[in-house]
Design an enzyme around this catalytic site. Structure first.
Site, PDB file in Angstrom:
ATOM      1  N   ARG A  80      45.060  25.419  -5.409  1.00 35.80           N
ATOM      2  CA  ARG A  80      43.874  24.795  -4.839  1.00 35.80           C
ATOM      3  C   ARG A  80      42.672  25.121  -5.725  1.00 35.80           C
ATOM      4  O   ARG A  80      42.330  26.299  -5.893  1.00 35.80           O
ATOM      5  CB  ARG A  80      43.636  25.308  -3.416  1.00 35.80           C
ATOM      6  CG  ARG A  80      42.350  24.819  -2.781  1.00 35.80           C
ATOM      7  CD  ARG A  80      42.206  25.321  -1.343  1.00 35.80           C
ATOM      8  NE  ARG A  80      40.985  24.829  -0.736  1.00 35.80           N
ATOM      9  CZ  ARG A  80      39.888  25.565  -0.500  1.00 35.80           C
ATOM     10  NH1 ARG A  80      39.872  26.855  -0.803  1.00 35.80           N
ATOM     11  NH2 ARG A  80      38.816  25.025   0.040  1.00 35.80           N
ATOM     12  N   HIS A 124      32.946  22.193  -3.575  1.00 42.77           N
ATOM     13  CA  HIS A 124      32.920  23.609  -3.198  1.00 42.77           C
ATOM     14  C   HIS A 124      31.547  24.153  -3.626  1.00 42.77           C
ATOM     15  O   HIS A 124      31.434  25.060  -4.440  1.00 42.77           O
ATOM     16  CB  HIS A 124      34.091  24.357  -3.845  1.00 42.77           C
ATOM     17  CG  HIS A 124      34.448  25.657  -3.172  1.00 42.77           C
ATOM     18  ND1 HIS A 124      35.737  25.969  -2.767  1.00 42.77           N
ATOM     19  CD2 HIS A 124      33.700  26.730  -2.844  1.00 42.77           C
ATOM     20  CE1 HIS A 124      35.748  27.187  -2.228  1.00 42.77           C
ATOM     21  NE2 HIS A 124      34.522  27.668  -2.262  1.00 42.77           N
ATOM     22  N   GLU A 169      34.238  24.300   3.548  1.00 46.23           N
ATOM     23  CA  GLU A 169      33.319  25.029   4.429  1.00 46.23           C
ATOM     24  C   GLU A 169      31.920  24.423   4.499  1.00 46.23           C
ATOM     25  O   GLU A 169      30.938  25.057   4.056  1.00 46.23           O
ATOM     26  CB  GLU A 169      33.217  26.501   3.999  1.00 46.23           C
ATOM     27  CG  GLU A 169      34.543  27.239   4.005  1.00 46.23           C
ATOM     28  CD  GLU A 169      34.394  28.750   3.840  1.00 46.23           C
ATOM     29  OE1 GLU A 169      33.267  29.228   3.637  1.00 46.23           O
ATOM     30  OE2 GLU A 169      35.421  29.453   3.928  1.00 46.23           O
ATOM     31  N   ASN A 298      40.103  28.053   6.673  1.00 44.11           N
ATOM     32  CA  ASN A 298      39.782  29.298   5.966  1.00 44.11           C
ATOM     33  C   ASN A 298      39.514  30.367   7.005  1.00 44.11           C
ATOM     34  O   ASN A 298      38.722  30.145   7.937  1.00 44.11           O
ATOM     35  CB  ASN A 298      38.533  29.143   5.085  1.00 44.11           C
ATOM     36  CG  ASN A 298      38.786  28.276   3.860  1.00 44.11           C
ATOM     37  OD1 ASN A 298      39.904  27.795   3.645  1.00 44.11           O
ATOM     38  ND2 ASN A 298      37.748  28.075   3.055  1.00 44.11           N
ATOM     39  N   TYR A 300      38.862  34.697   7.627  1.00 50.56           N
ATOM     40  CA  TYR A 300      38.698  36.062   7.121  1.00 50.56           C
ATOM     41  C   TYR A 300      38.516  37.105   8.227  1.00 50.56           C
ATOM     42  O   TYR A 300      39.025  38.207   8.125  1.00 50.56           O
ATOM     43  CB  TYR A 300      37.493  36.134   6.167  1.00 50.56           C
ATOM     44  CG  TYR A 300      37.730  35.375   4.875  1.00 50.56           C
ATOM     45  CD1 TYR A 300      38.408  35.967   3.818  1.00 50.56           C
ATOM     46  CD2 TYR A 300      37.308  34.056   4.731  1.00 50.56           C
ATOM     47  CE1 TYR A 300      38.658  35.275   2.639  1.00 50.56           C
ATOM     48  CE2 TYR A 300      37.555  33.351   3.556  1.00 50.56           C
ATOM     49  CZ  TYR A 300      38.228  33.966   2.512  1.00 50.56           C
ATOM     50  OH  TYR A 300      38.481  33.281   1.349  1.00 50.56           O
ATOM     51  N   GLU A 375      42.352  29.310   2.690  1.00 51.53           N
ATOM     52  CA  GLU A 375      41.813  30.565   2.154  1.00 51.53           C
ATOM     53  C   GLU A 375      42.074  31.680   3.140  1.00 51.53           C
ATOM     54  O   GLU A 375      41.852  31.516   4.345  1.00 51.53           O
ATOM     55  CB  GLU A 375      40.287  30.511   1.952  1.00 51.53           C
ATOM     56  CG  GLU A 375      39.827  29.793   0.717  1.00 51.53           C
ATOM     57  CD  GLU A 375      38.315  29.815   0.554  1.00 51.53           C
ATOM     58  OE1 GLU A 375      37.667  30.800   0.973  1.00 51.53           O
ATOM     59  OE2 GLU A 375      37.777  28.836   0.006  1.00 51.53           O
TER      60      GLU A 375
HETATM   61  C1  FCB Z   1      34.660  31.543   1.450  1.00 49.95           C
HETATM   62  C2  FCB Z   1      34.428  30.638   0.254  1.00 49.95           C
HETATM   63  C3  FCB Z   1      35.059  31.127  -1.013  1.00 49.95           C
HETATM   64  C4  FCB Z   1      34.989  32.620  -1.157  1.00 49.95           C
HETATM   65  C5  FCB Z   1      35.446  33.310   0.100  1.00 49.95           C
HETATM   66  C6  FCB Z   1      35.436  34.806   0.031  1.00 49.95           C
HETATM   67  O1  FCB Z   1      33.622  31.380   2.340  1.00 49.95           O
HETATM   68  O2  FCB Z   1      34.928  29.349   0.528  1.00 49.95           O
HETATM   69  O3  FCB Z   1      34.452  30.444  -2.074  1.00 49.95           O
HETATM   70  O4  FCB Z   1      33.746  33.003  -1.561  1.00 49.95           O
HETATM   71  O5  FCB Z   1      34.690  32.897   1.187  1.00 49.95           O
END
Ligand code: FCB
Length: 469
Positions: A80, A124, A169, A298, A300, A375
């Site tokens: 990607r 992006h 995002e 995505n 985290y 992600e």
């Molecule tokens: C996301 C982004 C990516 C990277 C990660 C850690 O928000 O899409 O570019 O910075 O976080």
């Protein structure tokens, strides 16, 4: 350390890794590339940690063949990456810059030659600066310019691309770019942020239409950083209402138009004191709702909120009141509280259960919509051992736990088709510059040498066995 649950993934599960143009390419003045908002922002004193910029980054623009070698050696099925709009259209409009298109064309060919599927993101975050000067995402015209750009890339790369993703995002582009100012272009205006939300939704729809106008069978997607937001006290009406408001701004402001064809009523009501939303024209949300082959997710960490009484000082974890503005437009009585640890080097809490919850929610609310983790990964303060190895057990553990969490969602019915580790390489982590390392592969920023971390070796085995050990 145990990373193994023995979990296996469905046949055909797509294993990949992700990067983004401004974070890795460098060569910002080469190949006819024009300036982007991130060039301007990162060169503005005080905006990024240590004044870091993407001028050189990982120098991927010159080292792309070596990087393709790493992708192949990892055994990845898909890669990607994003195309830089200012390489393709230096001023954001008009004819394509041949050299820019050639770069991505060679990259796509190089991937295919190695048996790797190109998964392409059109945006992006590196908006051509000229378009920002004309209003950026607060200008409706930008959405139409995005569609032109999408069409140029689609004509060039055609069916070599496996999956077309319009935006990465848009939450960050709108709320961090125009609300808090923590990202380029660094504006701090809540009404501007909400108009950016809308014009990004519109751009997504117009962009996908444009891709499919040249490639009728193109597989289309968008990548959202959907938030898992929990109330501090689930039994408190106030705290649950705080979570609802943040959910509307963070999630439903995008899934509403893109997946259901309308903005949620509560979002419009909550933000009525900020804007009347008159930038939404009849038919816009229908344009935003294009058929999606996959939703990119995505993930985290999670968020924890409560109602703020307006008296006690806000929690330190709360973004309100920094030198920056708040990304949570119109939610002035909401307070973010630091969730329980452990945390990564970003200060983000590690909560794999949130990923299971998120995937199941999407599955429940949008049945039949395939998903892909586009992600997931973690920054930790890596060190190089005297022998040159990078032992990064915390990153391995983070990814393993999130893979297991993904598997648990699949067990419960979620249709998850693939997983992309963020990131292939250490890279320019936006406002945090080179200080935060997310790569499976370490980059020495003095020599630009690439070194596999333990996590890269481990991930190669995960891909090969289609699961955890
Ligand atoms: C996301 C982004 C990516 C990277 C990660 C850690 O928000 O899409 O570019 O910075 O976080």
């Amino acid at each position: 350390m145990s990373t193994g649950t023995g979990r296996r993934f469905p046949d055909g599960f797509l294993w990949g890794s992700a990067t983004a143009s401004y974070q890795i390419e460098g060569a910002v003045k080469e190949g006819g590339r024009g300036p982007s908002i991130w060039d301007t922002y990162s060169h503005t004193p005080g905006k990024t940690l240590n004044g870091d910029t993407g001028d050189i980054a990982d120098d991927h623009y010159h080292r792309w063949q070596e990087d393709l070698g790493h992708i192949a050696d990892l055994g990845l099925h898909a890669y990607r990456f994003s195309t830089a709009w200012p390489r393709v259209q230096p001023g954001g409009r008009g004819p394509a810059n041949r050299e820019g298109l050639d770069f991505y064309s060679r990259l796509a060919d190089g991937l295919l030659e190695r048996g790797v599927k190109p998964v392409l993101t059109l945006y992006h975050w590196d908006l051509p600066q000229d378009l920002e000067d004309a209003g950026g995402w607060t200008a409706r015209d930008t959405a139409y310019r995005f569609a032109d750009y999408a069409e140029l890339v689609a004509r060039e790369l055609g069916d070599r691309v496996d999956l077309w993703t319009t935006l990465n995002e848009p939450w960050c582009s709108a709320y961090l770019g125009y609300g808090s100012g923590a990202h380029a272009p660094g504006r701090t205006d809540g009404a501007a942020a909400l108009s950016a939300v809308h014009h990004l939704n519109l751009a997504h729809g117009l962009g996908l239409q444009a891709v499919r106008s040249v490639l009728p069978s193109a597989r289309g997607s968008v990548t959202l950083n959907l938030h898992v937001i929990r109330p501090v006290d689930p039994s408190s009406d106030d705290d649950r209402d705080a979570a609802r408001r943040v959910d509307a701004l963070a999630n439903r402001a995008f899934t509403g138009p893109m997946l259901s064809g309308a903005y949620p009523d509560d979002l419009l009501a909550d933000t009525a004191h900020v804007t009347d939303w008159s930038f939404v024209r009849p038919g816009d949300t229908e344009i935003a709702r294009q058929p999606l082959d996959v939703l990119g997710v995505n993930y985290y960490s999670t968020g924890l909120v409560r109602r703020w009484d307006g008296v006690e000082p806000r929690s330190e974890a709360d973004g309100h009141g920094d030198a920056l503005g708040s990304p949570w437009v119109g939610a002035d009585d909401v307070e973010f509280v630091r969730p329980e640890g452990p945390y990564t080097a970003m200060g983000w809490n590690i909560d794999p259960g949130g990923l299971t919850e998120l995937l199941l929610r999407i599955h429940r609310e949008h049945p039949g919509l395939p998903m892909m983790i586009t992600e997931n990964g973690a920054a930790f303060p890596d060190t190089v051992s005297p022998g040159g190895a990078v032992h990064d057990p915390l990153r391995v553990d983070y990814i393993a736990r999130h893979l297991e969490a993904t598997g648990q969602a699949i067990d419960q019915g979620a249709d998850v088709r693939g997983y992309f580790a963020w990131s292939l390489l250490d890279n320019f982590e936006w406002a945090f510059g080179y200080d935060r390392r997310f790569g499976l592969i370490r980059v020495d920023y003095e020599t630009l040498e690439r070194t596999w971390k333990d996590s890269a070796h481990w991930y190669r085995d995960v891909v090969a066995r289609n699961g955890l050990d």
